[in-house]
Design an enzyme around this catalytic site. Structure first.
Site, PDB file in Angstrom:
ATOM      1  N   GLY A  29      34.984  25.655 -25.030  1.00 19.45           N
ATOM      2  CA  GLY A  29      34.165  24.424 -24.965  1.00 19.45           C
ATOM      3  C   GLY A  29      32.799  24.711 -25.546  1.00 19.45           C
ATOM      4  O   GLY A  29      31.786  24.186 -25.080  1.00 19.45           O
ATOM      5  N   ARG A  63      37.373  22.252 -30.051  1.00 20.90           N
ATOM      6  CA  ARG A  63      38.166  21.494 -31.023  1.00 20.90           C
ATOM      7  C   ARG A  63      37.390  21.241 -32.320  1.00 20.90           C
ATOM      8  O   ARG A  63      37.953  21.234 -33.395  1.00 20.90           O
ATOM      9  CB  ARG A  63      38.610  20.168 -30.404  1.00 20.90           C
ATOM     10  N   HIS A 261      27.191  23.385  -3.288  1.00 18.22           N
ATOM     11  CA  HIS A 261      25.910  24.106  -3.203  1.00 18.22           C
ATOM     12  C   HIS A 261      25.377  24.195  -1.766  1.00 18.22           C
ATOM     13  O   HIS A 261      25.013  25.264  -1.287  1.00 18.22           O
ATOM     14  CB  HIS A 261      24.845  23.437  -4.073  1.00 18.22           C
ATOM     15  N   LYS A 358      19.901  11.837  -5.250  1.00 25.39           N
ATOM     16  CA  LYS A 358      19.360  11.672  -6.607  1.00 25.39           C
ATOM     17  C   LYS A 358      18.343  10.540  -6.563  1.00 25.39           C
ATOM     18  O   LYS A 358      18.367   9.714  -5.650  1.00 25.39           O
ATOM     19  CB  LYS A 358      20.483  11.286  -7.567  1.00 25.39           C
ATOM     20  N   ARG A 368      15.350  24.773   6.046  1.00 29.15           N
ATOM     21  CA  ARG A 368      14.284  24.666   7.062  1.00 29.15           C
ATOM     22  C   ARG A 368      14.889  24.954   8.432  1.00 29.15           C
ATOM     23  O   ARG A 368      15.761  24.205   8.900  1.00 29.15           O
ATOM     24  CB  ARG A 368      13.680  23.272   7.013  1.00 29.15           C
TER      25      ARG A 368
HETATM   26  N1  LIG Z   1       4.022  28.266   0.129  1.00 26.38           N
HETATM   27  C1  LIG Z   1       3.789  27.017  -0.097  1.00 26.38           C
HETATM   28  O1  LIG Z   1       3.743  26.606  -1.243  1.00 26.38           O
HETATM   29  C2  LIG Z   1       3.634  26.123   1.050  1.00 26.38           C
HETATM   30  C3  LIG Z   1       3.593  24.796   0.812  1.00 26.38           C
HETATM   31  N2  LIG Z   1       3.477  23.932   1.814  1.00 26.38           N
HETATM   32  C4  LIG Z   1       3.448  22.537   1.448  1.00 26.38           C
HETATM   33  O2  LIG Z   1       2.903  21.749   2.476  1.00 26.38           O
HETATM   34  C5  LIG Z   1       3.550  20.498   2.563  1.00 26.38           C
HETATM   35  C6  LIG Z   1       3.976  20.235   3.991  1.00 26.38           C
HETATM   36  O3  LIG Z   1       4.778  21.286   4.410  1.00 26.38           O
HETATM   37  P1  LIG Z   1       6.266  21.206   4.943  1.00 26.38           P
HETATM   38  O4  LIG Z   1       6.234  21.084   6.404  1.00 26.38           O
HETATM   39  O5  LIG Z   1       7.017  22.316   4.426  1.00 26.38           O
HETATM   40  O6  LIG Z   1       6.917  19.964   4.200  1.00 26.38           O
HETATM   41  P2  LIG Z   1       6.905  18.389   4.441  1.00 26.38           P
HETATM   42  O7  LIG Z   1       5.852  17.960   5.359  1.00 26.38           O
HETATM   43  O8  LIG Z   1       6.974  17.785   3.112  1.00 26.38           O
HETATM   44  O9  LIG Z   1       8.270  18.154   5.098  1.00 26.38           O
HETATM   45  C7  LIG Z   1       8.624  18.679   6.286  1.00 26.38           C
HETATM   46  C8  LIG Z   1       9.983  18.170   6.613  1.00 26.38           C
HETATM   47  O10 LIG Z   1       9.850  16.887   7.186  1.00 26.38           O
HETATM   48  C9  LIG Z   1      10.603  15.920   6.487  1.00 26.38           C
HETATM   49  N3  LIG Z   1       9.804  14.729   6.436  1.00 26.38           N
HETATM   50  C10 LIG Z   1       8.795  14.411   5.609  1.00 26.38           C
HETATM   51  N4  LIG Z   1       8.318  13.201   5.905  1.00 26.38           N
HETATM   52  C11 LIG Z   1       9.018  12.757   6.966  1.00 26.38           C
HETATM   53  C12 LIG Z   1       9.000  11.576   7.759  1.00 26.38           C
HETATM   54  N5  LIG Z   1       8.134  10.608   7.508  1.00 26.38           N
HETATM   55  N6  LIG Z   1       9.880  11.466   8.765  1.00 26.38           N
HETATM   56  C13 LIG Z   1      10.756  12.439   9.027  1.00 26.38           C
HETATM   57  N7  LIG Z   1      10.830  13.579   8.311  1.00 26.38           N
HETATM   58  C14 LIG Z   1       9.963  13.730   7.308  1.00 26.38           C
HETATM   59  C15 LIG Z   1      10.880  16.509   5.146  1.00 26.38           C
HETATM   60  O11 LIG Z   1      12.074  15.967   4.734  1.00 26.38           O
HETATM   61  P3  LIG Z   1      12.275  15.308   3.310  1.00 26.38           P
HETATM   62  O12 LIG Z   1      12.426  16.471   2.396  1.00 26.38           O
HETATM   63  O13 LIG Z   1      13.494  14.522   3.423  1.00 26.38           O
HETATM   64  O14 LIG Z   1      11.108  14.457   2.916  1.00 26.38           O
HETATM   65  C16 LIG Z   1      10.916  18.003   5.458  1.00 26.38           C
HETATM   66  O15 LIG Z   1      12.197  18.394   5.885  1.00 26.38           O
HETATM   67  C17 LIG Z   1       4.702  20.544   1.587  1.00 26.38           C
HETATM   68  O16 LIG Z   1       4.343  19.865   0.417  1.00 26.38           O
HETATM   69  C18 LIG Z   1       4.876  22.013   1.287  1.00 26.38           C
HETATM   70  O17 LIG Z   1       5.347  22.276  -0.022  1.00 26.38           O
HETATM   71  C19 LIG Z   1       3.437  24.343   3.102  1.00 26.38           C
HETATM   72  C20 LIG Z   1       3.473  25.679   3.397  1.00 26.38           C
HETATM   73  C21 LIG Z   1       3.534  26.677   2.392  1.00 26.38           C
HETATM   74  O1  LIG Z   2      25.719  21.181  -9.918  1.00 24.92           O
HETATM   75  C1  LIG Z   2      24.818  20.380 -10.069  1.00 24.92           C
HETATM   76  O2  LIG Z   2      23.544  20.809  -9.951  1.00 24.92           O
HETATM   77  C2  LIG Z   2      22.488  20.100 -10.584  1.00 24.92           C
HETATM   78  C3  LIG Z   2      21.188  20.627  -9.982  1.00 24.92           C
HETATM   79  O3  LIG Z   2      21.040  21.971 -10.322  1.00 24.92           O
HETATM   80  P1  LIG Z   2      19.596  22.635 -10.313  1.00 24.92           P
HETATM   81  O4  LIG Z   2      19.851  24.067 -10.560  1.00 24.92           O
HETATM   82  O5  LIG Z   2      18.815  21.966 -11.398  1.00 24.92           O
HETATM   83  O6  LIG Z   2      19.012  22.353  -8.978  1.00 24.92           O
HETATM   84  C4  LIG Z   2      22.617  18.603 -10.400  1.00 24.92           C
HETATM   85  O7  LIG Z   2      21.643  17.936 -11.168  1.00 24.92           O
HETATM   86  C5  LIG Z   2      24.004  18.168 -10.868  1.00 24.92           C
HETATM   87  O8  LIG Z   2      24.167  16.778 -10.587  1.00 24.92           O
HETATM   88  C6  LIG Z   2      25.074  18.949 -10.156  1.00 24.92           C
HETATM   89  O9  LIG Z   2      26.324  18.672 -10.754  1.00 24.92           O
END
Ligand SMILES: NC(=O)C1=CN([C@@H]2O[C@H](COP(=O)(O)OP(=O)(O)OC[C@H]3O[C@@H](n4cnc5c(N)ncnc54)[C@H](OP(=O)(O)O)[C@@H]3O)[C@@H](O)[C@H]2O)C=CC1
Ligand SMILES: O=C1O[C@H](COP(=O)(O)O)[C@@H](O)[C@H](O)[C@H]1O
Length: 516
Positions: A29, A63, A261, A358, A368
């Site tokens: 392919g 192909r 995954h 998506k 987490r």
């Molecule tokens: N090393 C680094 O770069 C670090 C970065 N950070 C950053 O700080 C920010 C906050 O940290 P963190 O606690 O990890 O992440 P978030 O506050 O973004 O999210 C924490 C979790 O809560 C969920 N969540 C977010 N909003 C809601 C809501 N309104 N109700 C219910 N669940 C919710 C998220 O799910 P969902 O994904 O579905 O939104 C995620 O699972 C993030 O942007 C993170 O990247 C923090 C620590 C270290």
């Molecule tokens: O297998 C798949 O993975 C990709 C996401 O891969 P990533 O390495 O970029 O996180 C996803 O976009 C695709 O729909 C799925 O078939």
């Protein structure tokens, strides 16, 4: 680029007796999208970094009639990141590439493929009668059966040379079709010859799970139902089907991401300690934990499908059903949140929340682990639950959310983090792409990061009843707007069944940007 990171690989590759003879890497392919965007660039990076056995050549098969040199230099090159001082090496790599056009269902074509492999092997080494052969099936599932059959009949290497076949997902659509495919493959190749690729197993932080879990005494003691309240494994993408709606609609987000995954990540997070680092020992433990997971019930799932955002830009305005390649009125989910249970001594009662979607608000894949509340809390319930977050992408990181005393004249806990962000801690280290690690594993004969037949069967067992129910009853997903965080119904499920609490007061401060 750091030289050290490659030392181990280079030593293994260049000392292994098995790898001293000629190798042919056949891209089946070769004219397709995966080959162009992923496989050929990966082969070039491995070649550039001297990671492949020295005597390796590459043969494309598809192909279309094409000139492989033109294809690599004109169509693939944009994905290859060739630096100005690498031109000579790049041309050297291009010259080791060959091509043969042929069908996917005729024996004569595969006989020609076999002759071509022998012919090229002899061109490089006149005395040789064969080479080790790796076939990468970058093909649509519709031709898997005939291609594998014809490869097996015509193109296996003469012993002692090896034959290895790399298969891309989807590995079937449910338990039955997957088992048929596995049975078919098992008649043609041994388990040692089959490499089912799940590229998430090649990601740095997914590979890190085994080290984090089993090389740290502090985690070993708390990695169970006594300390952990829930585990979330999340995959989010900020774009929709991007014209791939025809393919996606046949599968949906559960088959596309969750069943493979996310479940692979879950098994690494939840498995028992293996006896050793040996691939079979690790895969035995992965299967064992999957066997402890009951089938998912519809009441433990929230499904969504994105609609266009009228205030968005470009693609964001387009909903899933607006994609002309998606059948009108399709109920295929583009978002799913599911709660899984593990019925074993370690995890009984700990919900595993799998979330994937998506057209959401961000690109993110993370694990987490939320710990239980502080017992006998003397701080008037003001301590947030501890969390260990392993961020797979973007920006690999491991951080632990903990409470410390708020700095200053007070005695109050404040949620903060112990932060290992790779781009700060390992600045300048070369981080190979998932495909680089996995293709190298195939050369080395390591199956650790590939999906075994029994593992696959368990993964389908968990999801098949739900998938069949959704399809039979044509269950309608809940609409969500392109670019949103997901569905409020999913947050409710995570809180109620998943026992997840969200601390909206946490504010992260990127300390790498602080002035000293
Ligand atoms: N090393 C680094 O770069 C670090 C970065 N950070 C950053 O700080 C920010 C906050 O940290 P963190 O606690 O990890 O992440 P978030 O506050 O973004 O999210 C924490 C979790 O809560 C969920 N969540 C977010 N909003 C809601 C809501 N309104 N109700 C219910 N669940 C919710 C998220 O799910 P969902 O994904 O579905 O939104 C995620 O699972 C993030 O942007 C993170 O990247 C923090 C620590 C270290
Ligand atoms: O297998 C798949 O993975 C990709 C996401 O891969 P990533 O390495 O970029 O996180 C996803 O976009 C695709 O729909 C799925 O078939």
């Amino acid at each position: 680029m750091s030289e050290n990171i490659f030392e181990t690989f280079q030593t293994v590759v260049h000392l292994s007796e098995d790898l001293k003879s000629y190798h042919v890497f056949v891209v089946m392919g070769a004219s397709g999208d995966l080959a162009k965007k992923k496989i050929y660039p990966t082969l070039w990076w491995l070649y550039r970094d001297n990671l492949l056995p020295k005597k390796t050549f590459f043969l494309g098969y598809a192909r279309s009639k094409l000139d492989i040199k033109d294809f690599l230099t004109q169509k693939c090159r944009q994905y290859m990141k060739v630096k100005p001082d690498e031109e000579e090496k790049f041309n050297e790599w291009v010259s080791k590439n060959h091509y043969l056009a042929g069908s996917y269902d005729q024996s004569e074509s595969f006989a020609q493929l076999n002759s071509k492999i022998v012919e090229i092997s002899r061109f490089y080494e006149p005395e040789t009668d064969d080479a080790n052969r790796i076939f990468y099936l970058a093909l649509p599932p519709s031709v898997y059966t005939s291609v594998t059959q014809l490869l097996s009949e015509n193109c296996k290497a003469k012993k002692p040379h090896f034959t290895r076949v790399i298969v891309e997902k989807p590995f079937g659509k449910d338990s039955k079709s997957s088992s048929e495919l596995s049975t078919h493959l098992s008649k043609l190749f041994t388990e040692e010859q089959i490499y089912r690729i799940d590229h998430y197993l090649g990601k740095e932080m997914v590979q890190n799970l085994i080290v984090l879990r089993f090389a740290n005494q502090i985690f070993k003691r708390i990695w169970n139902r006594d300390s952990i309240e829930n585990v979330s494994i999340t995959f989010k993408e900020p774009f929709g089907t991007q014209g791939r709606g025809g393919y996606f609609d046949e599968f949906g987000i559960i088959r596309d991401v969750m069943q493979n995954h996310l479940l692979q990540i879950l098994s690494l997070v939840a498995m028992e300690s293996p006896i050793s680092k040996n691939a079979e020992e690790i895969r035995n433990e992965k299967v064992k934990v999957l066997r402890s997971i009951p089938e998912i019930k519809l009441e433990d799932v929230v499904l969504g499908q994105y609609v266009g955002n009228p205030n968005g830009q470009g693609d964001e305005k387009m909903g899933y059903l607006d994609d002309p390649t998606v059948p009108a009125g399709s109920n295929t989910p583009t978002f799913c949140c599911a709660i899984l249970k593990i019925k074993n001594e370690r995890w009984d009662g700990v919900p595993f929340i799998l979330k994937s979607g998506k057209a959401l608000n961000e690109r993110k894949a993370e694990i987490r682990i939320q710990f239980k509340e502080v017992s006998g809390d003397i701080f008037d319930n003001s301590c947030a639950r501890n969390e260990l977050v392993i961020r797979v992408q973007p920006d690999e990181a491991v951080y632990m959310k903990i409470s410390t005393k708020k700095p200053g004249i007070n005695f109050n806990p404040l949620e903060t983090e112990l932060d290992l962000t790779y781009k700060h801690r390992y600045d300048g280290e070369y981080m190979p792409d998932a495909y680089e690690r996995l293709i190298l594993d195939v050369f080395l004969g390591s199956q650790l990061n590939f999906v075994r037949t029994d593992e696959l069967a368990e993964a389908w067992r968990i999801f098949t009843p739900l998938l069949h129910k959704l399809e039979k009853e044509n269950i309608k997903p809940i609409p969500y707007v392109y670019g949103s965080r997901g569905l409020p119904e999913a947050d409710e499920l995570c809180a109620k069944v998943g026992k997840y609490t969200y601390n909206k007061n946490y504010k992260w401060k990127d300390s790498s940007k602080s002035k000293i």
